[in-house]
Design a protein around this motif. Structure first.
Motif, PDB file in Angstrom:
ATOM      1  N   PHE A 159       0.837  -1.200   0.000  1.00 38.18           N
ATOM      2  CA  PHE A 159       0.000   0.000   0.000  1.00 38.18           C
ATOM      3  C   PHE A 159       0.871   1.248   0.000  1.00 38.18           C
ATOM      4  O   PHE A 159       1.952   1.273   0.590  1.00 38.18           O
ATOM      5  CB  PHE A 159      -0.923   0.022   1.226  1.00 38.18           C
ATOM      6  CG  PHE A 159      -1.974  -1.049   1.213  1.00 38.18           C
ATOM      7  CD1 PHE A 159      -3.185  -0.841   0.561  1.00 38.18           C
ATOM      8  CD2 PHE A 159      -1.753  -2.265   1.836  1.00 38.18           C
ATOM      9  CE1 PHE A 159      -4.153  -1.828   0.527  1.00 38.18           C
ATOM     10  CE2 PHE A 159      -2.716  -3.261   1.813  1.00 38.18           C
ATOM     11  CZ  PHE A 159      -3.919  -3.036   1.156  1.00 38.18           C
ATOM     12  N   LEU A 167      -5.031   5.210   1.519  1.00 37.89           N
ATOM     13  CA  LEU A 167      -4.255   4.032   1.135  1.00 37.89           C
ATOM     14  C   LEU A 167      -4.650   3.556  -0.257  1.00 37.89           C
ATOM     15  O   LEU A 167      -5.831   3.385  -0.555  1.00 37.89           O
ATOM     16  CB  LEU A 167      -4.476   2.896   2.134  1.00 37.89           C
ATOM     17  CG  LEU A 167      -3.769   2.993   3.484  1.00 37.89           C
ATOM     18  CD1 LEU A 167      -4.154   1.800   4.349  1.00 37.89           C
ATOM     19  CD2 LEU A 167      -2.254   3.041   3.314  1.00 37.89           C
ATOM     20  N   GLY A 169      -3.675   0.412  -2.907  1.00 38.90           N
ATOM     21  CA  GLY A 169      -2.938  -0.828  -3.100  1.00 38.90           C
ATOM     22  C   GLY A 169      -2.284  -0.873  -4.473  1.00 38.90           C
ATOM     23  O   GLY A 169      -2.793  -0.299  -5.439  1.00 38.90           O
ATOM     24  N   ASN A 195      -7.824  -0.575  -2.447  1.00 32.99           N
ATOM     25  CA  ASN A 195      -7.608   0.220  -1.237  1.00 32.99           C
ATOM     26  C   ASN A 195      -7.640  -0.701  -0.018  1.00 32.99           C
ATOM     27  O   ASN A 195      -7.780  -1.928  -0.152  1.00 32.99           O
ATOM     28  CB  ASN A 195      -8.653   1.337  -1.109  1.00 32.99           C
ATOM     29  CG  ASN A 195     -10.078   0.805  -1.150  1.00 32.99           C
ATOM     30  OD1 ASN A 195     -10.415  -0.140  -0.451  1.00 32.99           O
ATOM     31  ND2 ASN A 195     -10.919   1.418  -1.989  1.00 32.99           N
ATOM     32  N   TYR A 199      -9.040  -4.806  -0.794  1.00 36.34           N
ATOM     33  CA  TYR A 199      -7.927  -5.540  -1.386  1.00 36.34           C
ATOM     34  C   TYR A 199      -8.108  -7.055  -1.344  1.00 36.34           C
ATOM     35  O   TYR A 199      -7.608  -7.770  -2.206  1.00 36.34           O
ATOM     36  CB  TYR A 199      -6.604  -5.147  -0.722  1.00 36.34           C
ATOM     37  CG  TYR A 199      -6.406  -5.695   0.671  1.00 36.34           C
ATOM     38  CD1 TYR A 199      -5.770  -6.913   0.883  1.00 36.34           C
ATOM     39  CD2 TYR A 199      -6.858  -5.000   1.788  1.00 36.34           C
ATOM     40  CE1 TYR A 199      -5.588  -7.423   2.153  1.00 36.34           C
ATOM     41  CE2 TYR A 199      -6.676  -5.496   3.057  1.00 36.34           C
ATOM     42  CZ  TYR A 199      -6.045  -6.703   3.241  1.00 36.34           C
ATOM     43  OH  TYR A 199      -5.876  -7.205   4.507  1.00 36.34           O
TER      44      TYR A 199
END
Length: 249
Positions: A159, A167, A169, A195, A199
């Motif tokens: 992340f 955040l 990913g 995110n 994820y």
């Protein structure tokens, strides 16, 4: 030397038999059990195509010994400043047979990536040349999944913080990035901005029926293509691996 006989059975037969039974009862499994079954599923179909490739490679190399009567080939005439002489080809035959036997021995236990290399050596053409672009991509993706699951590696998501400190990913440099891209390209997995909240949907996508069946059908098509590419009729009946079982969707 005392004559010997050998009895053998492909261990893949056992895995494929269990796969068919477990597939029918997969919906009775808990989430983690289902993911464990999916990992077994991938390893089984990958092992099947490895067995197919190993078999066609060994079959081709077997006929280096069977189809060429090395002992009856005439000597080669060699001319040098010292004169002309007849040279037995026995040393050359020994080298060729040794190379063929060595490649066949490697094919006995080689993983998928190595089998692709050995296929090129045995047939004088890359494995991808007998597969469509789509099937080549499926085989590459399956090999990546196999490497993670067979060795018990972690599913890792990296992340990064965006300008708004959210955040995001990323799969950059992730060994499974190509698998995700492949499944997205065929519509099995949706393209999403990864995110911290979603994820796991990427990982869960690997374990869905659609993903399993996509790679299952790809392996069956790869096998058909590889066997059809065998251009020496006598070898086609050697080292035949039992086919994958039929699965009800």
């Amino acid at each position: 030397m005392t004559p010997r006989s050998i009895s053998s059975i492909s261990t893949g037969v056992f895995g494929k038999a269990y796969l068919a039974r477990a597939w029918d009862s997969r919906n009775e499994l808990s989430e983690y059990e289902r993911r464990g079954f999916a990992q077994f599923f991938y390893l089984t179909i990958c092992g099947h195509i490895e067995s197919v490739l190993s078999g066609v490679i060994k079959a081709r190399l077997k006929f280096v010994n069977l189809s060429i009567h090395w002992e009856s080939l005439p000597p080669m005439q060699y001319t040098s400043p010292a004169g002309t002489q007849q040279c037995s080809i026995d040393p050359i035959a020994t080298t060729i047979k040794s190379l063929a036997n060595g490649i066949a021995a490697e094919a006995e236990s080689a993983p998928l990536s190595k089998l692709a290399e050995l296929y090129a050596k045995a047939f004088g053409r890359p494995l991808n040349s007998v597969l469509s672009t789509e099937l080549s991509q499926d085989l590459k993706a399956l090999a990546a999944l196999r490497n993670v699951f067979a060795h018990g590696r972690d599913l890792v998501m990296e992340f990064r913080h965006d300008p708004n400190d959210r955040l995001q990913g990323t799969l950059e440099e992730n060994p499974l990035q190509f698998v995700v891209q492949r499944l997205q390209s065929v519509g099995v997995m949706k393209k999403v901005e990864i995110n911290g909240a979603n994820y796991d949907s990427i990982w869960s996508g690997f374990f869905s029926d659609n993903s399993l069946l996509h790679f299952y059908n790809a392996v069956r098509s790869i096998e058909i293509s590889v066997r059809a590419a065998s251009d020496f009729t006598p070898e086609q009946g050697f080292y035949m691996s039992p086919p994958l079982p039929e699965l009800l969707e």
